[in-house]
Design a protein around this motif. Structure first.
Motif, PDB file in Angstrom:
ATOM      1  N   ALA A  16       0.846  -1.114  -0.035  1.00 48.52           N
ATOM      2  CA  ALA A  16      -0.137   0.091   0.058  1.00 48.52           C
ATOM      3  C   ALA A  16       0.986   1.371  -0.088  1.00 48.52           C
ATOM      4  O   ALA A  16       0.713   2.330  -0.729  1.00 48.52           O
ATOM      5  CB  ALA A  16      -0.911   0.034   1.221  1.00 48.52           C
ATOM      6  N   GLY A  17       2.058   1.203   0.781  1.00 44.04           N
ATOM      7  CA  GLY A  17       2.739   2.503   0.663  1.00 44.04           C
ATOM      8  C   GLY A  17       3.402   2.717  -0.313  1.00 44.04           C
ATOM      9  O   GLY A  17       3.691   3.796  -0.944  1.00 44.04           O
ATOM     10  N   ARG A  18       4.124   1.583  -1.082  1.00 46.74           N
ATOM     11  CA  ARG A  18       4.484   1.701  -2.306  1.00 46.74           C
ATOM     12  C   ARG A  18       3.438   2.188  -3.472  1.00 46.74           C
ATOM     13  O   ARG A  18       4.052   2.959  -4.327  1.00 46.74           O
ATOM     14  CB  ARG A  18       5.230   0.394  -2.664  1.00 46.74           C
ATOM     15  N   HIS A  45       9.299   0.711   6.985  1.00 51.05           N
ATOM     16  CA  HIS A  45      10.432   0.246   6.409  1.00 51.05           C
ATOM     17  C   HIS A  45      10.233  -0.364   4.872  1.00 51.05           C
ATOM     18  O   HIS A  45      11.205   0.054   3.921  1.00 51.05           O
ATOM     19  CB  HIS A  45      10.977  -0.940   7.261  1.00 51.05           C
ATOM     20  N   LEU A  46       9.174  -0.805   4.800  1.00 56.04           N
ATOM     21  CA  LEU A  46       8.950  -1.394   3.502  1.00 56.04           C
ATOM     22  C   LEU A  46       8.525  -0.282   2.472  1.00 56.04           C
ATOM     23  O   LEU A  46       8.348  -0.403   1.147  1.00 56.04           O
ATOM     24  CB  LEU A  46       7.777  -2.570   3.543  1.00 56.04           C
ATOM     25  N   ALA A  47       7.760   0.931   2.969  1.00 59.87           N
ATOM     26  CA  ALA A  47       7.045   1.748   2.085  1.00 59.87           C
ATOM     27  C   ALA A  47       8.189   2.732   1.442  1.00 59.87           C
ATOM     28  O   ALA A  47       9.448   2.917   2.056  1.00 59.87           O
ATOM     29  CB  ALA A  47       6.164   2.694   3.064  1.00 59.87           C
ATOM     30  N   THR A  48       7.782   3.263   0.156  1.00 59.74           N
ATOM     31  CA  THR A  48       8.901   4.040  -0.631  1.00 59.74           C
ATOM     32  C   THR A  48       8.622   5.643  -0.575  1.00 59.74           C
ATOM     33  O   THR A  48       8.953   6.402  -1.311  1.00 59.74           O
ATOM     34  CB  THR A  48       9.111   3.598  -1.825  1.00 59.74           C
ATOM     35  N   CYS A  49       7.755   5.907   0.465  1.00 61.58           N
ATOM     36  CA  CYS A  49       7.322   7.278   0.796  1.00 61.58           C
ATOM     37  C   CYS A  49       7.108   7.595   2.185  1.00 61.58           C
ATOM     38  O   CYS A  49       7.144   6.570   3.021  1.00 61.58           O
ATOM     39  CB  CYS A  49       6.192   7.649  -0.218  1.00 61.58           C
ATOM     40  N   PRO A  50       6.992   8.902   2.527  1.00 63.34           N
ATOM     41  CA  PRO A  50       6.722   8.971   3.977  1.00 63.34           C
ATOM     42  C   PRO A  50       5.367   8.427   4.388  1.00 63.34           C
ATOM     43  O   PRO A  50       4.318   8.359   3.467  1.00 63.34           O
ATOM     44  CB  PRO A  50       6.748  10.524   4.047  1.00 63.34           C
ATOM     45  N   VAL A  51       5.429   8.055   5.561  1.00 67.10           N
ATOM     46  CA  VAL A  51       4.116   7.459   6.116  1.00 67.10           C
ATOM     47  C   VAL A  51       3.915   7.979   7.579  1.00 67.10           C
ATOM     48  O   VAL A  51       4.594   8.389   8.155  1.00 67.10           O
ATOM     49  CB  VAL A  51       4.296   5.945   6.318  1.00 67.10           C
ATOM     50  N   VAL A  92      -9.404  -1.126  -2.080  1.00 60.72           N
ATOM     51  CA  VAL A  92      -8.674  -2.193  -2.607  1.00 60.72           C
ATOM     52  C   VAL A  92      -8.141  -3.251  -1.440  1.00 60.72           C
ATOM     53  O   VAL A  92      -7.318  -2.601  -0.647  1.00 60.72           O
ATOM     54  CB  VAL A  92      -7.428  -1.417  -3.555  1.00 60.72           C
ATOM     55  N   SER A  93      -8.828  -4.343  -1.469  1.00 58.32           N
ATOM     56  CA  SER A  93      -8.387  -5.090  -0.355  1.00 58.32           C
ATOM     57  C   SER A  93      -7.610  -6.319  -1.056  1.00 58.32           C
ATOM     58  O   SER A  93      -7.695  -6.746  -2.291  1.00 58.32           O
ATOM     59  CB  SER A  93      -9.552  -5.840   0.069  1.00 58.32           C
ATOM     60  N   ILE A  94      -6.383  -6.641  -0.330  1.00 57.64           N
ATOM     61  CA  ILE A  94      -5.345  -7.572  -0.679  1.00 57.64           C
ATOM     62  C   ILE A  94      -5.676  -8.982   0.254  1.00 57.64           C
ATOM     63  O   ILE A  94      -5.757  -9.074   1.414  1.00 57.64           O
ATOM     64  CB  ILE A  94      -3.980  -7.189  -0.412  1.00 57.64           C
ATOM     65  N   SER A 140       1.246  -7.887  -6.769  1.00 59.19           N
ATOM     66  CA  SER A 140       2.360  -6.951  -6.780  1.00 59.19           C
ATOM     67  C   SER A 140       1.863  -5.654  -6.503  1.00 59.19           C
ATOM     68  O   SER A 140       0.704  -5.273  -6.577  1.00 59.19           O
ATOM     69  CB  SER A 140       2.949  -7.049  -8.254  1.00 59.19           C
ATOM     70  N   PRO A 141       2.849  -4.590  -6.123  1.00 61.89           N
ATOM     71  CA  PRO A 141       2.658  -3.404  -5.955  1.00 61.89           C
ATOM     72  C   PRO A 141       1.867  -2.833  -7.168  1.00 61.89           C
ATOM     73  O   PRO A 141       0.941  -1.784  -7.090  1.00 61.89           O
ATOM     74  CB  PRO A 141       3.938  -2.692  -5.745  1.00 61.89           C
ATOM     75  N   GLU A 142       2.307  -3.093  -8.434  1.00 65.73           N
ATOM     76  CA  GLU A 142       1.688  -2.745  -9.832  1.00 65.73           C
ATOM     77  C   GLU A 142       0.110  -3.186  -9.819  1.00 65.73           C
ATOM     78  O   GLU A 142      -0.624  -2.347 -10.079  1.00 65.73           O
ATOM     79  CB  GLU A 142       2.490  -3.310 -10.782  1.00 65.73           C
ATOM     80  N   GLN A 143      -0.087  -4.242  -9.238  1.00 66.71           N
ATOM     81  CA  GLN A 143      -1.475  -4.524  -9.264  1.00 66.71           C
ATOM     82  C   GLN A 143      -2.328  -3.866  -8.421  1.00 66.71           C
ATOM     83  O   GLN A 143      -3.621  -3.464  -8.515  1.00 66.71           O
ATOM     84  CB  GLN A 143      -1.424  -6.153  -8.863  1.00 66.71           C
TER      85      GLN A 143
END
Length: 159
Positions: A16-18, A45-51, A92-94, A140-143
């Motif tokens: 979600a963060g990505r 840690h896993l996100a690529t943006c500020p959370v 959007v649920s995973i 995937s994050p792309e999905q």
């Protein structure tokens, strides 16, 4: 067996963060109460943006108001998923080991992402599959980004 629980939630939230970073959105995290702070740290840690991490800082009673202001909620099969759907926020649920058919989100305007493997849905908290948590890891994050973009496009078209 392999434990799925907290690490699986962290990986979902990391996706979600990505996704939020790729879409240029602000990411807020509310992983639960103070006992979930370790999961929250993994997500950051896993996100690529500020959370903006609200874990342990908000009472459950504020969740409907918070979610009603969101453009979209990216989540696993959880209570907040149902709250967001109830207040009209697109979801959007995973889904990993659980079933969207059985547990929702219900109503129009929501997307459930799954990956079909023979043992899914198993509803187990312990993964015994040869590829640990393949049902979840294969999303995937792309999905996730594509699902959010599709939802936002539908919302804009319906206005």
């Amino acid at each position: 067996g392999r434990a799925g629980g907290a690490l699986a939630r962290a990986r979902v939230a990391g996706r979600a963060g990505r996704a939020g970073a790729r879409l240029g959105g602000q990411v807020f995290q509310n992983a639960g109460g103070p006992d979930e702070r370790e999961v929250s740290a993994q997500v950051r840690h896993l996100a690529t943006c500020p959370v903006v991490d609200l874990t342990g800082h908000t009472a459950i009673g504020f969740l409907p108001a918070l979610l009603s202001k969101a453009c979209v909620l990216i989540t696993n099969d959880s209570g907040p998923m149902h709250v967001a759907a109830a207040v009209g926020t697109p979801v959007v649920s995973i889904f990993g080991p659980t079933s969207a058919v059985r547990t929702g989100p219900y109503g129009a305007g929501h997307t459930a992402l799954t990956h079909a493997i023979p043992c899914r849905p198993c509803f187990s908290r312990i993964c015994r599959h040869a590829v640990p948590m393949e049902c979840l890891e294969s999303i995937s994050p792309e999905q996730v980004v594509a699902a959010v973009v599709a939802q936002q496009s539908c919302r804009m078209a319906s206005r």
